[in-house]
Design a protein around this motif. Sequence first.
Motif, PDB file in Angstrom:
ATOM      1  N   HIS A  94     -35.397 -22.939   2.409  1.00 35.95           N
ATOM      2  CA  HIS A  94     -33.942 -22.815   2.407  1.00 35.95           C
ATOM      3  C   HIS A  94     -33.528 -21.401   2.800  1.00 35.95           C
ATOM      4  O   HIS A  94     -32.475 -21.195   3.397  1.00 35.95           O
TER       5      HIS A  94
ATOM      6  N   ALA B 258     -34.233 -21.062   6.593  1.00 31.15           N
ATOM      7  CA  ALA B 258     -33.159 -21.671   7.382  1.00 31.15           C
ATOM      8  C   ALA B 258     -32.010 -20.679   7.538  1.00 31.15           C
ATOM      9  O   ALA B 258     -31.459 -20.507   8.626  1.00 31.15           O
ATOM     10  N   ALA B 259     -31.671 -19.989   6.451  1.00 32.13           N
ATOM     11  CA  ALA B 259     -30.593 -18.993   6.510  1.00 32.13           C
ATOM     12  C   ALA B 259     -30.992 -17.830   7.426  1.00 32.13           C
ATOM     13  O   ALA B 259     -30.188 -17.370   8.238  1.00 32.13           O
TER      14      ALA B 259
ATOM     15  N   PHE C  51     -28.176 -15.174   8.798  1.00 36.54           N
ATOM     16  CA  PHE C  51     -27.692 -14.636   7.529  1.00 36.54           C
ATOM     17  C   PHE C  51     -28.411 -13.326   7.227  1.00 36.54           C
ATOM     18  O   PHE C  51     -29.626 -13.229   7.394  1.00 36.54           O
TER      19      PHE C  51
ATOM     20  N   GLN D 129     -25.963 -11.933   2.315  1.00 35.28           N
ATOM     21  CA  GLN D 129     -25.289 -13.212   2.601  1.00 35.28           C
ATOM     22  C   GLN D 129     -26.128 -14.388   2.110  1.00 35.28           C
ATOM     23  O   GLN D 129     -25.602 -15.369   1.587  1.00 35.28           O
TER      24      GLN D 129
ATOM     25  N   HIS E  30     -24.636 -16.910  -0.589  1.00 31.95           N
ATOM     26  CA  HIS E  30     -24.247 -18.259  -0.165  1.00 31.95           C
ATOM     27  C   HIS E  30     -25.334 -19.307  -0.351  1.00 31.95           C
ATOM     28  O   HIS E  30     -25.047 -20.496  -0.326  1.00 31.95           O
ATOM     29  N   VAL E  31     -26.577 -18.877  -0.481  1.00 29.52           N
ATOM     30  CA  VAL E  31     -27.665 -19.850  -0.625  1.00 29.52           C
ATOM     31  C   VAL E  31     -28.346 -19.727  -1.993  1.00 29.52           C
ATOM     32  O   VAL E  31     -28.358 -20.665  -2.785  1.00 29.52           O
TER      33      VAL E  31
ATOM     34  N   PRO F  28     -25.863 -19.947  -5.527  1.00 31.11           N
ATOM     35  CA  PRO F  28     -25.380 -21.294  -5.857  1.00 31.11           C
ATOM     36  C   PRO F  28     -26.506 -22.290  -6.078  1.00 31.11           C
ATOM     37  O   PRO F  28     -26.381 -23.192  -6.911  1.00 31.11           O
ATOM     38  N   GLU F  29     -27.612 -22.145  -5.352  1.00 31.69           N
ATOM     39  CA  GLU F  29     -28.701 -23.110  -5.534  1.00 31.69           C
ATOM     40  C   GLU F  29     -29.386 -22.936  -6.880  1.00 31.69           C
ATOM     41  O   GLU F  29     -29.853 -23.892  -7.482  1.00 31.69           O
TER      42      GLU F  29
END
Lengths: 266, 222
Positions: free
Chosen positions: B118, B121-122, B127, B131, B135-136, B139-140
């Motif tokens: 994950h 991917a960012a 990212f 960031q 954003h990842v 929250p995850e």
Amino acid sequence: MTTDDIPAIACNKVCKSFGSTEVLKDITLDIPAGQVSCLIGPSGSGKSTLLRCMAFLEEATSGTILIKGQPLGFSEQDSGFRARQPASQIRAVRANIGMVFQQFNLWPHMTALGNVSAALRVVRGLPKREAEARAMAQLEKVGLADRADHYPSQLSGGQQQRVAIARALAQEPRIMLFDEPTSALDPELTGEVLNVMRQLAAEGMTMVVVTHEIGFAGSVANRINFLDHGRLLFSGSPEEVFRKPRHPRLEQFLDTYLDRGASMLV
Amino acid sequence: MKFDIGVILASGHEILSGLALTVLIWIAGSALGLGLGFIVATLRRYGGPLVNLGLAIPVEILRGTPFLVQIFLLYFGGPFIGLSLDPIPAGLLGLTVYGAAYYSEIFRAGYQSVPEGHVEAADCLGFGRIQTIRHVLLPEMALIVLPPAVNMTVILLKETALLSLITVPELTLTVQAIGSQKYAFLESLFVLALVYWALVEIAGQLGRLAEGYFSRYRTART
Ligand SMILES: Nc1ncnc2c1ncn2[C@@H]1O[C@H](COP(=O)(O)OP(=O)(O)OP(=O)(O)O)[C@@H](O)[C@H]1O
Ligand SMILES: [Mg+2]
């Protein structure tokens, strides 16, 4: 020299070791622009590692990788010293590349639309409305506009992978890398993902695809590259690979697919 | 001698001021500890092996010693190294640092719960590190982090009672003072238990609300 003459990706003597294990040995390989190149080879041969080096998710131990002529990750200085580039430069070169993973890697806390629009908002700084409009266009392209407000947990594997493709495409990369995009999927779901990839290929996207789908490789690829034990053993058109396999390792590898319904290609 | 809570509750005004200080120190200490713990966990993740080790040692010491010993060392030992603090700032600092050690471990587990893919991917989408965290990762990990963080926050509330021992005029000190003035020692303990328990229940409810909010995307998780 026009930009078309420069390979989209040029690997020159790329080596990669994990500790004392040499995983990639002197890979020299050009990925031509506007074409589909497949990487095939037995498990553990280094296909994923090579692809990940092209996305700078892995750092090559030595050798250079040029993206559209620009060095990726490291700059060679006049003295021959290999210096790591600053993060901003790495990001700039990497912006040419979109990556699609075997495990999709969607962010579970965002909807399909959120996943596809996130980078547009966060990285490009687009206002929410514009980012979502662009994201919606990408979701339409992969046939998932009606699933925009679904979370990944509410989508099938094939749908998740198509969202992941849309997410990568939204950043408008010039090169798309795929690492076994269908091998985590049930057989009946692979078709929908391969169709999206075929469509992308038909539009002239430069693609590098690690795949075990020999059928897809045979029908879509312009070039097939065969890796074995970290070496690039063979590189050629599908005709060359399938009609007259020369290298004994390649022949042996393809033999294992004869039983799997790919025999009509050989 | 009879058991009469009324004796204690007659001093409602003082109790309220003690309660206010307890809640204030608790909320400020938890919030600062949460922030510091997050920073420590983040530095340990990105700062390389030396920073990781340099932070692991104090974290382990703080987790391996009683809070009471820590605040005594801070309050009575501090002046020897030029750190003379009044009771309230000393208590707040002690609670913050103690909480931060535990919160940092919670965040570390949270970071580890997010699949590396994950983050990759960012990375591939451009990212930056902050960031990606914003954003990842955050929250995850929220769902993973929330239950132990709420739990720790409740523990910190109960630990504030120990600050009475370095003369912070919080709830415990106040109510016990009233109890001994009025010869109502048991009653004072009873009132203390009731008030702490009510606060813990409220904190637990807030935590459950937050979990409900963050779990909205897990509905059909397989
Ligand atoms: N992070 C790592 N640390 C150590 N060894 C690794 C790491 N990643 C890959 N390897 C090793 O490198 C070799 C090549 O792995 P790679 O994943 O590139 O193979 P592959 O061709 O993609 O295989 P598959 O078809 O199974 O996906 C393997 O022997 C693997 O064990
Ligand atoms: Mg692989």
